[in-house]
Design an enzyme around this catalytic site. Structure first.
Site: not given
Ligand code: GLN
Ligand code: ZN
Length: 762
Positions: A698, A519, A437
């Site tokens: 990250h 989340r 991605s």
């Protein structure tokens, strides 16, 4: 009289009010007192639900502001050393600092809660002396009693599991830490006893994975002392997720109740009961309603199970419970109005499970006839889903039966494939690539919204996606990457995307479950036979390939990851579901090959997540998981280069299985365990293509060339340069465009330095 109970209830609210409140508070849009007020209201609302449904023994204190393990650590003042803290109750800002990091200190690590998809914050024991900063279970008990008149059962994470899940101590300090925590636990229990609390639930799920001798001895001493400290308070020692190990020792502990999971640990626990019986003076917390699955319980079967249990313990000593906390399932099915009727009818989320528990307790105490209506409608619903045409696709079943009996192997061994692929793709030494991605910018998300809302036509949206592909193909060429990707702009989520295109899947509208912190995820439901309908990734991949002379790598999510990140049907073994997925995905691999795509990556980040908790069951799982991957990828073409990618977990104890997957190239995330992984390759080098992520995606920080060259040098001390690939350690969808381009440029530069250094050795 037989009573009902649950071990915990979802904290997020039917409309994810919890998530919204947390995020508003973090963003400064909600002040602390409003935030606390909202969460309190939600907590009370949850309790009212349990009360109005008629649950007899209601858990209190399972609600959390983030995570129950973090709650326990902060209750004991166990704040990681790098955060300023001088004792006393941990303020919210510090609590969230530990969970999410601050500008001065990194967040604590989080990791999976046993074999669920819930992640907890790993406590860091370090050098701080623990203290009881506040008695949270007592506060929860008082609140429920004062506000709602509930005599709750406070929930505590037990000391053995708490210390086992923590880090920052040596194995030989285990007993020492338990000793330090013992007085704190005692104080909690003594205060609960003084308040008039009848029962406390002490969760010790570690008992299902097994303790070593010293740990077991420590458990015995500890619970003996805890029971003696507050003799008026009854302890329910609660296990879940599997059958309890050390059953014969556990039942001898001086606690008044033992909670066992008769859904996920049915066989083992029943065997233990048959062999050792159950003490006459204890209460058996019988987990007979699946706390983590989404299907209706068969009331008839579970009544029969309760009857079988009553030969060991009298009815008034039997508590009809959920198998674990309902934290792991969505709140309610009732709001879903887009599901097939036979599917909706067969589902039970948290609220529906509350009903099941109440009915089972009643049916058991008063006889089947007392719940005849419920028994009938339950049976009807289960029959309807069993007879659903989606569950009996003979084409799929036949094909899967045929392939799963064949050995799934590629037509040629790796050495031969390596040569064939080298000739065909003529890649340089140390080829560069990415994980799939590229940044899902605000623009990409907006475009998808516009299309989903009908503001954009399909043609408009497709054109937009093509523009994104063009942009990133050009960028990759310009940066000098060797194996390109199309960027996955058309996908929101790597499982949902395939689930929506395959048959046998359903999607809820509101079926959210907490994954970590605020989340939440909405897992797809695999309820029917999985079938391939039409190519899912060919259009975008082939389009990308048409824009460049360099090879473009196709990108699929693997069968095990799709399965482990979904709720799955429970009428057939998981193994068979995995093979169905593999069979469907293999048709996608073939479609890509036909379209001229000869490098295909099948992502399997979640293989480890399905690993059974008991060691003796792990080999079997890994066996069929690997086989499912190979079924997906066992292309006939020697020149087809199969890639895979794994991340988010520890690999060093499963390198053997990874090798068995027989992928031509694997990319592994290593930013967090680089040293360890390299170390395991020292003992056993890896004989297939491999890329150890050379930078951590990250963080928005752009890695320097030198950092990456030193990563590469270290890896090449133990891995063969001819087999080594250079890539970031995961997909780049969460990153910004500028930083991504800058990082990849540095990566390519580091590669060219490494190439000149290592070329001589090849
Ligand atoms: N191909 C996926 C991506 O790049 C892999 C994601 C993952 O590892 N979880 O986003
Ligand atoms: Zn990844």
């Amino acid at each position: 009289m037989t009573r009902s109970s649950v071990l915990g209830y979802p904290r997020i609210g039917a409309n994810r009010e919890w998530k919204k409140a947390l995020e508003a508070f973090w963003a400064g849009k909600l002040d602390e007192s409003d935030f606390l007020g909202q969460l309190r209201e939600l907590r009370l609302q949850n309790l009212r639900k349990l009360q109005s449904k008629g649950i007899d023994v209601i858990p209190v204190g399972d609600f959390s502001y983030y995570d129950q393990v973090l709650d326990t650590a902060t209750m004991f003042g166990l704040v990681p050393q790098r955060f300023p803290y001088s004792g006393g109750p941990v303020p919210l800002s510090l609590y969230y600092g530990i969970a999410r990091g601050t500008k001065d200190a990194t967040a604590s690590e989080m990791t999976k809660w046993f074999n669920t998809n819930y992640h907890y914050i790993v406590p860091e024991l370090g050098d701080r002396q623990p203290e009881l900063t506040e008695n949270k279970p007592l506060q929860a008990y008082r609140e429920a009693k004062q506000e709602l008149g509930i005599e709750g059962r406070p929930v505590l994470l037990g000391p053995v599991t708490f210390v086992k899940l923590s880090k920052g101590y040596r194995a030989d300090q285990f007993g020492d830490w338990l000793n330090r925590l013992l007085p704190l636990y005692k104080q909690i229990l003594v205060e609960l006893e003084a308040e008039g609390v009848a029962w406390v639930q002490m969760d010790e799920p570690s008992l299902v994975t097994g303790l070593n001798e010293a740990e077991l001895a420590a458990l015995q001493v500890l619970y003996t002392q805890l029971a003696a400290a507050a003799p008026g308070l009854s302890i329910m020692l609660q296990t879940y997720f599997e059958s309890a190990e050390h059953y014969s020792e556990i039942v001898k502990l001086p606690v008044r109740g033992i909670g066992l999971d008769f859904v996920h640990g049915r066989t083992g626990n029943l065997k233990a009961l048959a062999q050792f019986g159950f003490p006459k003076d204890k209460v058996l917390g019988a987990g007979v309603v699946d706390g983590r699955g989404i299907w209706k319980a068969s009331l008839l079967d579970q009544l029969a199970l309760l009857k079988a249990l009553s030969s060991y313990v009298s009815g008034d000593r039997l508590l009809v419970q959920s198998s674990c906390s309902l934290l792991h399932v969505p709140v309610t099915v009732s709001v879903e109005d887009k599901l097939l009727p036979e599917l909706k009818g067969a589902l039970a989320f948290a609220d529906e499970k509350l009903d099941e528990l109440v009915w089972l307790a009643k049916g058991f105490a008063e006889g089947e006839a007392s719940i005849q209506t419920q028994l009938n409608s339950c049976q009807k619903a289960l029959d309807a889903i069993a007879q659903s045409s989606q569950r009996s696709r003979s084409d799929v079943q036949k094909a899967v039966a045929a392939i799963s009996s064949k050995d799934a192997r590629r037509s040629a061994p790796f050495a031969k494939r390596y040569e064939a692929q080298r000739a065909k793709w003529s890649l340089p030494l140390l080829p560069t690539t990415t994980i799939g991605s590229f940044p899902q910018s605000a623009e990409v998300r907006k475009a998808r919204q516009a299309w989903r809302k009908g503001e954009w036509s399909k043609a408009q949206y497709d054109a937009f996606i093509r523009d994104q592909i063009d942009l990133w193909i050009d960028l990759q060429e310009e940066i000098g990457i060797d194996v390109l990707v199309h960027g996955e702009f058309e996908r929101t989520d790597m499982v949902e995307f395939f689930g929506e295109k395959l048959e046998g899947f359903a999607f809820t509208q509101f079926g959210w479950v907490q994954s970590y912190g605020s989340r939440c995820v909405k897992p797809p439901i695999i309820f029917g036979d999985v079938a391939f309908d039409e190519p899912m990734t060919v259009i975008e991949t082939a389009y990308a390939q048409s824009r460049t002379a360099r090879p473009v790598k196709g990108m699929l999510t693997g069968p095990i990851t799709i399965m482990n990140w979904s709720f799955v049907r429970d009428d057939i073994p998981r193994e068979r579901i995995a093979y169905q997925l593999a069979y469907a995905l293999r048709q996608e691999v073939e479609a890509l090959e036909k379209a001229g795509i000869g490098l295909i990556q099948v992502d399997e980040p979640a293989v480890r997540e399905g690993l059974p908790l008991k060691q003796q069951d792990q080999a079997e799982y890994l066996n069929w998981a690997v086989k499912a991957f190979r079924l997906t990828t066992c292309s006939e073409e020697e020149t087809t280069q199969i890639h895979t990618h794994m991340c988010y977990c520890e690999f060093h104890d499963m390198i053997g299985s990874i090798e068995d997957m027989d992928a031509d190239v694997i990319s592994i995330e290593t930013s967090r365990s680089h040293g360890e992984l390299i170390h395991s390759f020292e003992e056993n080098t890896y004989p297939l293509g491999i890329g150890l992520g050379v930078y951590d995606i990250h963080s928005p920080r752009v890695p320097q060339v030198e950092e990456m060259t030193s990563m590469i040098d270290r890896a090449l001390r133990v891995l063969d340069p001819k087999l080594f690939w250079i890539n970031p350690d995961c997909g780049l969808k969460t990153r910004g465009r500028e930083e991504t381009v800058a990082a990849l440029r540095n990566m390519v530069e580091a590669t060219s330095i490494a190439r000149s250094k290592h070329a001589v050795h090849v």
